[in-house]
Design an enzyme around this catalytic site. Sequence first.
Site, PDB file in Angstrom:
ATOM      1  N   GLU A 174     -70.805  14.826  13.602  1.00 27.79           N
ATOM      2  CA  GLU A 174     -71.248  13.488  13.172  1.00 27.79           C
ATOM      3  C   GLU A 174     -72.081  12.828  14.263  1.00 27.79           C
ATOM      4  O   GLU A 174     -71.714  11.770  14.776  1.00 27.79           O
ATOM      5  CB  GLU A 174     -70.027  12.602  12.877  1.00 27.79           C
ATOM      6  CG  GLU A 174     -69.081  13.158  11.840  1.00 27.79           C
ATOM      7  CD  GLU A 174     -67.750  12.393  11.793  1.00 27.79           C
ATOM      8  OE1 GLU A 174     -67.508  11.511  12.634  1.00 27.79           O
ATOM      9  OE2 GLU A 174     -66.959  12.698  10.887  1.00 27.79           O
ATOM     10  N   ARG A 201     -76.752  -4.797  22.275  1.00 32.79           N
ATOM     11  CA  ARG A 201     -76.047  -3.919  23.212  1.00 32.79           C
ATOM     12  C   ARG A 201     -75.926  -4.472  24.630  1.00 32.79           C
ATOM     13  O   ARG A 201     -74.854  -4.388  25.225  1.00 32.79           O
ATOM     14  CB  ARG A 201     -76.683  -2.519  23.227  1.00 32.79           C
ATOM     15  CG  ARG A 201     -76.773  -1.861  21.844  1.00 32.79           C
ATOM     16  CD  ARG A 201     -77.110  -0.392  21.904  1.00 32.79           C
ATOM     17  NE  ARG A 201     -76.035   0.360  22.507  1.00 32.79           N
ATOM     18  CZ  ARG A 201     -76.027   0.786  23.733  1.00 32.79           C
ATOM     19  NH1 ARG A 201     -77.057   0.602  24.516  1.00 32.79           N
ATOM     20  NH2 ARG A 201     -74.979   1.413  24.218  1.00 32.79           N
ATOM     21  N   CYS A 235     -79.410 -19.661  22.877  1.00 39.70           N
ATOM     22  CA  CYS A 235     -78.758 -20.642  23.743  1.00 39.70           C
ATOM     23  C   CYS A 235     -77.382 -20.204  24.185  1.00 39.70           C
ATOM     24  O   CYS A 235     -76.374 -20.853  23.871  1.00 39.70           O
ATOM     25  CB  CYS A 235     -78.692 -21.978  23.016  1.00 39.70           C
ATOM     26  SG  CYS A 235     -80.351 -22.601  22.775  1.00 39.70           S
ATOM     27  N   TYR A 247     -78.020   1.937  17.086  1.00 32.58           N
ATOM     28  CA  TYR A 247     -77.241   0.724  17.338  1.00 32.58           C
ATOM     29  C   TYR A 247     -78.143  -0.428  17.786  1.00 32.58           C
ATOM     30  O   TYR A 247     -77.773  -1.226  18.643  1.00 32.58           O
ATOM     31  CB  TYR A 247     -76.114   1.001  18.358  1.00 32.58           C
ATOM     32  CG  TYR A 247     -75.272   2.186  17.958  1.00 32.58           C
ATOM     33  CD1 TYR A 247     -74.460   2.119  16.834  1.00 32.58           C
ATOM     34  CD2 TYR A 247     -75.312   3.396  18.665  1.00 32.58           C
ATOM     35  CE1 TYR A 247     -73.706   3.216  16.428  1.00 32.58           C
ATOM     36  CE2 TYR A 247     -74.570   4.495  18.266  1.00 32.58           C
ATOM     37  CZ  TYR A 247     -73.765   4.398  17.150  1.00 32.58           C
ATOM     38  OH  TYR A 247     -73.020   5.482  16.746  1.00 32.58           O
TER      39      TYR A 247
HETATM   40  N1  LLP Z   1     -68.257   9.483  14.018  1.00 30.43           N
HETATM   41  C1  LLP Z   1     -67.431   8.428  14.084  1.00 30.43           C
HETATM   42  C2  LLP Z   1     -66.159   8.476  13.368  1.00 30.43           C
HETATM   43  C3  LLP Z   1     -67.801   7.289  14.826  1.00 30.43           C
HETATM   44  O1  LLP Z   1     -66.980   6.252  14.901  1.00 30.43           O
HETATM   45  C4  LLP Z   1     -69.048   7.269  15.502  1.00 30.43           C
HETATM   46  C5  LLP Z   1     -69.473   6.090  16.267  1.00 30.43           C
HETATM   47  C6  LLP Z   1     -69.881   8.395  15.380  1.00 30.43           C
HETATM   48  C7  LLP Z   1     -69.448   9.487  14.638  1.00 30.43           C
HETATM   49  C8  LLP Z   1     -71.231   8.464  16.037  1.00 30.43           C
HETATM   50  O2  LLP Z   1     -71.127   8.436  17.407  1.00 30.43           O
HETATM   51  P1  LLP Z   1     -72.415   8.702  18.329  1.00 30.43           P
HETATM   52  O3  LLP Z   1     -72.822  10.147  18.137  1.00 30.43           O
HETATM   53  O4  LLP Z   1     -73.474   7.789  17.910  1.00 30.43           O
HETATM   54  O5  LLP Z   1     -71.929   8.415  19.699  1.00 30.43           O
HETATM   55  N2  LLP Z   1     -72.331   0.127  18.822  1.00 30.43           N
HETATM   56  C9  LLP Z   1     -72.011   1.016  19.920  1.00 30.43           C
HETATM   57  C10 LLP Z   1     -71.632   2.399  19.466  1.00 30.43           C
HETATM   58  C11 LLP Z   1     -70.483   2.423  18.487  1.00 30.43           C
HETATM   59  C12 LLP Z   1     -70.135   3.808  18.019  1.00 30.43           C
HETATM   60  C13 LLP Z   1     -69.121   3.762  16.943  1.00 30.43           C
HETATM   61  N3  LLP Z   1     -68.771   5.022  16.377  1.00 30.43           N
HETATM   62  C14 LLP Z   1     -73.170   1.035  20.902  1.00 30.43           C
HETATM   63  O6  LLP Z   1     -74.158   0.327  20.682  1.00 30.43           O
HETATM   64  O7  LLP Z   1     -73.108   1.710  21.920  1.00 30.43           O
END
Ligand code: LLP
Length: 420
Positions: free
Chosen positions: A275, A315, A344, A373
């Site tokens: 994923e 972020r 603000c 993100y």
């Molecule tokens: N699978 C599941 C169950 C997840 O919760 C996530 C991310 C992913 C896959 C994908 O993860 P990645 O490969 O993108 O690391 N908003 C935060 C990141 C939150 C990630 C949440 N879950 C940021 O801006 O760093």
Amino acid sequence: MDHFQLKDGVLHAEDVSLRRIAEEVGTPVYIYSRATLARHARVFRDALGALDNPHIAFAVKANPNLAVLRILASEGYGADVVSGGELTRALKAGMKPEDIVFSGVGKTHAELLQGLEAGIGQFNIESEEEGYELAAIAQRHGKRAACALRVNPDVDARTHEKISTGKSENKFGVPLDRAADIFARLAREDGLEMRGVAVHIGSQLSTLEPLETAFGKVGALIEELRAAGCSVTHADLGGGLGVPYKAGEQLPSPAEYGAMVARVTKDWGVRLMFEPGRVIAGNAGVLLTRVIRAKRSGNGPPFVVVDAAMNDLARPAMYGAWHDFDAVQPTGDRMTAHIVGPICETGDTFAMDRECDALVAGDLAVFRTAGAYGATMASSYNSRGFVAETLVDGDRYAVVADRIAADAIMDAERVPDWLT
Ligand code: LLP
């Protein structure tokens, strides 16, 4: 490698000048590169080349834009979704239902039903309670839901605490020491086809060791389940691979990740699922912004106030995250500045004491690595409206998400009669 490079002194996305997009679409605006997205999708898939038919589901939360999802669908990717809205998007973008995995700790009754009716490939069940609820819905509708049980391996991902998901104190998955019993009980439900296990310990991981530790625990669980007579045919290893946010930063490559996975899982005898989110989309996007003005304050560096803010790119405010900040037409001169948005609150700060290209009012600049993100976490705080998104393909581009003006958001609000 990405496709945001200087050409004749002006930053381009592939063959399109970012000046042109700023003039035609306005700022702030997200810009994605189709070639970069496709390249990352292939690099990640190639990195898993030693595995037998891995299933790759793009984590839609990272970038749910329909055009982005369409590109990934055409690269053979499925989708990892965490809400009914994401499921609707994935289907609309052309992802096959059987290639969709539904994750998330709080799927509602309506969302479970939506997934069943769409005929998605797999539910990643995050609790025994959710399993029974899904089983009941499936039975009522004469269906059988293919499921993996998400386990919480209690491994420290060594990432930002807000994006760590695999520690026992985090809300995700079922504790490893109870997983075999829960799996066996759920496997007796007629409405469920318990076929696998799932794990995801966090995001923006900068070393492979925590992943390897977690995967090792999953391998032991698969053995335990089989010894107890359960059939396990699938294992979903989640996402989490980090990307460089600073020029020159070294992180484990997809190839190193793939080699580690192949080594750790070689005797599992399952179909592996992945994923990835950030590693596909992160460096495929930038946020283009214009300097409103530079403001001197006290004796410190100047504040460079840009027209993007924490509502457009959350972020830095949320996680203290670093995004490289570069001029669209660098002169070669450098400066040290605080880079802030117009909102603000002091949290609306992109960078303090940042050494960057010299910029004056009216100049264009980008926050890099904003393809994951980024727009998806935007809000309309301070009544700023929602940021626009564009997609570049060679020498052409399209607006793939309109800017939603503050007025349009206000149109959805009502003042009840009894207040007038
Ligand atoms: N699978 C599941 C169950 C997840 O919760 C996530 C991310 C992913 C896959 C994908 O993860 P990645 O490969 O993108 O690391 N908003 C935060 C990141 C939150 C990630 C949440 N879950 C940021 O801006 O760093």
